[in-house]
Design a protein around this motif. Structure first.
Motif, mmCIF file in Angstrom:
data_model
loop_
_atom_site.group_PDB
_atom_site.id
_atom_site.type_symbol
_atom_site.label_atom_id
_atom_site.label_comp_id
_atom_site.label_asym_id
_atom_site.label_seq_id
_atom_site.Cartn_x
_atom_site.Cartn_y
_atom_site.Cartn_z
ATOM 1 N N GLN A 131 0.885 -1.424 0.079
ATOM 2 C CA GLN A 131 0.085 -0.101 0.096
ATOM 3 C C GLN A 131 0.849 1.341 0.050
ATOM 4 O OE1 GLN A 131 -3.300 0.512 -0.102
ATOM 5 N NE2 GLN A 131 -4.543 -1.058 1.140
ATOM 6 N N ASN A 135 -0.012 2.869 -3.822
ATOM 7 C CA ASN A 135 -0.845 4.184 -3.659
ATOM 8 C C ASN A 135 -0.378 5.459 -4.199
ATOM 9 O OD1 ASN A 135 -3.691 3.237 -3.219
ATOM 10 N ND2 ASN A 135 -2.775 2.413 -1.463
ATOM 11 N N SER A 139 -0.768 7.445 -8.001
ATOM 12 C CA SER A 139 -1.054 8.849 -8.083
ATOM 13 C C SER A 139 -0.223 9.671 -8.794
ATOM 14 C CB SER A 139 -1.132 9.427 -6.554
ATOM 15 O OG SER A 139 -2.140 8.686 -6.050
ATOM 16 N N ILE A 259 -9.513 9.335 6.331
ATOM 17 C CA ILE A 259 -9.288 7.630 6.179
ATOM 18 C C ILE A 259 -9.497 6.984 7.032
ATOM 19 C CG2 ILE A 259 -7.434 6.350 5.567
ATOM 20 C CD1 ILE A 259 -8.169 7.732 2.879
ATOM 21 N N PHE A 362 -7.867 9.723 -0.567
ATOM 22 C CA PHE A 362 -6.259 9.646 -0.693
ATOM 23 C C PHE A 362 -5.950 10.836 -1.400
ATOM 24 C CE2 PHE A 362 -2.285 8.116 -2.040
ATOM 25 C CZ PHE A 362 -1.818 7.412 -0.930
ATOM 26 N N THR A 363 -6.354 10.812 -2.771
ATOM 27 C CA THR A 363 -5.621 11.886 -3.858
ATOM 28 C C THR A 363 -6.274 13.390 -3.326
ATOM 29 O OG1 THR A 363 -7.831 11.316 -5.171
ATOM 30 C CG2 THR A 363 -5.813 10.251 -5.556
ATOM 31 N N SER A 377 1.674 10.494 2.039
ATOM 32 C CA SER A 377 0.889 9.240 1.561
ATOM 33 C C SER A 377 1.160 8.353 2.640
ATOM 34 C CB SER A 377 1.724 8.868 0.264
ATOM 35 O OG SER A 377 1.624 9.835 -0.762
ATOM 36 N N LEU A 380 -1.430 9.138 5.222
ATOM 37 C CA LEU A 380 -2.585 8.528 4.827
ATOM 38 C C LEU A 380 -2.858 6.835 5.052
ATOM 39 C CD1 LEU A 380 -3.241 11.036 1.684
ATOM 40 C CD2 LEU A 380 -4.621 10.823 4.215
ATOM 41 N N ILE A 381 -1.733 6.154 4.610
ATOM 42 C CA ILE A 381 -1.742 4.791 4.642
ATOM 43 C C ILE A 381 -1.901 4.361 6.103
ATOM 44 C CG2 ILE A 381 -0.428 2.640 4.140
ATOM 45 C CD1 ILE A 381 -1.743 3.823 1.718
#
Length: 445
Positions: A131, A135, A139, A259, A362-363, A377, A380-381
């Motif tokens: 991930q 991800n 992006s 998230i 996420f984006t 990122s 967020l993960i």
């Protein structure tokens, strides 16, 4: 550095669109596989609940250890990504997943819930690394203005895996066990020691098959070349990071809890769907048959992501996210206050509206982070650990009833709506980074 600088397409080099399409096709297999494995947990929850005579809270420890791995392993994964690069991080992640899946053999042989949980943690640690690498990679693999559409597209392949997994699990796990074929989810069945052993061992065949596939994928990724951020770009980005702060970016600051909170809703709905449908006043069916309806929940997410990927070419991502939050909240209210097949189908349809939430949040969360994109990122993960708190819905189900427990995911949808309407608006935006065009053979063996 060779291969890092942009190449002039007029000298016979393949254009970026074709090269990126090939790279996305290769990466789609990862999204499919981790979606497939993750949703098998929705089969394990009701299965192990009966094998080990657990309440809902204890059964949802399956999801707790799975998603707590995202919290524990995200930062180490980001450090490994920085050292090893995207390609070898993916290979290592697949190998770790294979080790975790192998752990199901001793867990089932010794009929040990603790060993099952340990194996799940290792398996989830490997997925965390995938991930963290995949991800953000998707992006930035192309124009920033289409990043939400692009990530929704590959996440649709993730949903394809989640749609197939319940059929696989229902047939090879629930369909081959006493727990899966008993009426009303085996609520009133007491298993003998021999039945417990047989039911625990029903997971061996599917997870050995998963090990084989994971090792094959690791071999494929070990021999191919993928487009990567040029080393010059990474060096400049590292120098620039010291001049900026992540916490000045409102879309990230509110995106991290978005998230986290969304995952509580997604995992709670998926984990308890089978148990909900087997109830006499809702669907009155066996767990094996209810597992096929889980396919429709995750199939709705696949359809929604393909549709979302297309619609976001014309509609703003935040507008789509707001509409999805309103739709999911409405359906959960019907689930809570309805009965019979009305409640059952409203819960299944929640998947359609959940479809675009993760990739879109996420984006939106990394929009405008520029050289801070990798750190943002990673955070967020890490927030995917919110799925661990789906155990809170298990506690609500134990104390107030399974149907009332869906108030928790309904409340989560309201925060997603807030994020779509205000929280996702960027502040202190920095120029976006795009991967440099790779050489023509960048995705060939």
């Amino acid at each position: 550095m060779p291969g890092a600088a942009p190449v002039n397409p007029r000298v016979g080099v393949q254009g970026p669109r074709e090269t990126y399409t090939a790279a996305l096709a290769v990466l789609a297999s990862l999204f499919f596989m981790w979606g497939f494995i993750t949703v098998l947990n929705d089969i394990l929850v009701p299965h192990l609940k009966v094998v080990f005579d657990l309440d809902y809270t204890q059964a949802l420890l399956v999801q707790f250890v799975w998603f707590i791995a995202y919290f524990v392993m995200s930062i180490p994964s980001a450090k490994l990504l920085e050292r090893a690069g995207y390609k070898w991080s993916i290979v290592i992640g697949l190998a770790i997943m294979a080790v975790g899946a192998l752990g199901f053999i001793p867990a089932s042989q010794f009929v040990s819930y603790g060993v099952f949980l340990a194996a799940l943690f290792v398996l989830a640690s490997g997925i965390t690394l995938l991930q963290v690498a995949a991800n953000p990679y998707v992006s930035v693999l192309g124009p920033p203005e289409t990043s939400s559409s692009r990530l929704n597209l590959v996440q649709a392949m993730n949903s394809a895996g989640t749609m197939v997994a319940p059929l696989f699990g229902s047939l090879l796990i629930l369909g081959r066990s006493s727990t899966g074929t008993a009426a009303h989810g085996a609520a009133n069945v007491t298993l003998t020691e021999a039945q417990k052993l047989a039911d625990a061992q029903s997971v061996q065949l599917p997870y050995v098959g998963i090990v084989v596939v994971l090792l094959l994928l690791a071999g494929v990724f070990a021999v191919i070349r993928l487009p990567d951020l040029g080393s010059d770009t990474r060096r400049v980005a590292r120098e620039e990071r010291g001049n900026h702060s992540l916490w000045k970016h409102r879309n990230l600051v509110f995106g991290i809890p978005a998230i986290f909170i969304y995952l509580i809703a997604e995992i709670g709905v998926g984990s308890l769907l089978i148990s909900f449908i087997t109830q006499p006043q809702i669907g009155a069916m066996t767990a094996e048959k209810a597992g096929t309806y889980l396919t429709l929940l995750w199939g709705g997410m696949m359809v929604g992501r393909f549709a979302g990927s297309f619609l976001m070419r014309f509609i703003k991502a935040e507008t789509m996210l707001a509409g999805a939050a309103i739709g999911a909240f409405t359906l959960l209210m019907i689930t809570i206050f309805g009965t019979g097949h009305i409640s059952m189908w409203s819960l299944i349809l929640v998947g359609l509206f959940h479809s675009i939430m993760f990739p879109t949040i996420f984006t939106l969360g990394i929009r405008g982070l520029g050289p801070l994109t990798e750190e943002g990122s990673g955070l967020l993960i890490m927030a995917i650990a919110g799925g661990a708190l789906a155990t809170g819905q298990g506690w609500l189900a134990d104390h107030f009833g399974l149907q009332w427990s869906f108030l928790l995911p309904a409340a989560c949808e309201l925060y997603v709506l807030f994020y779509a309407l205000w929280g996702c608006r960027p502040t202190a935006a920095l120029p976006d980074e795009v991967i440099s065009e790779p050489p023509v053979d960048a995705v060939t063996p």
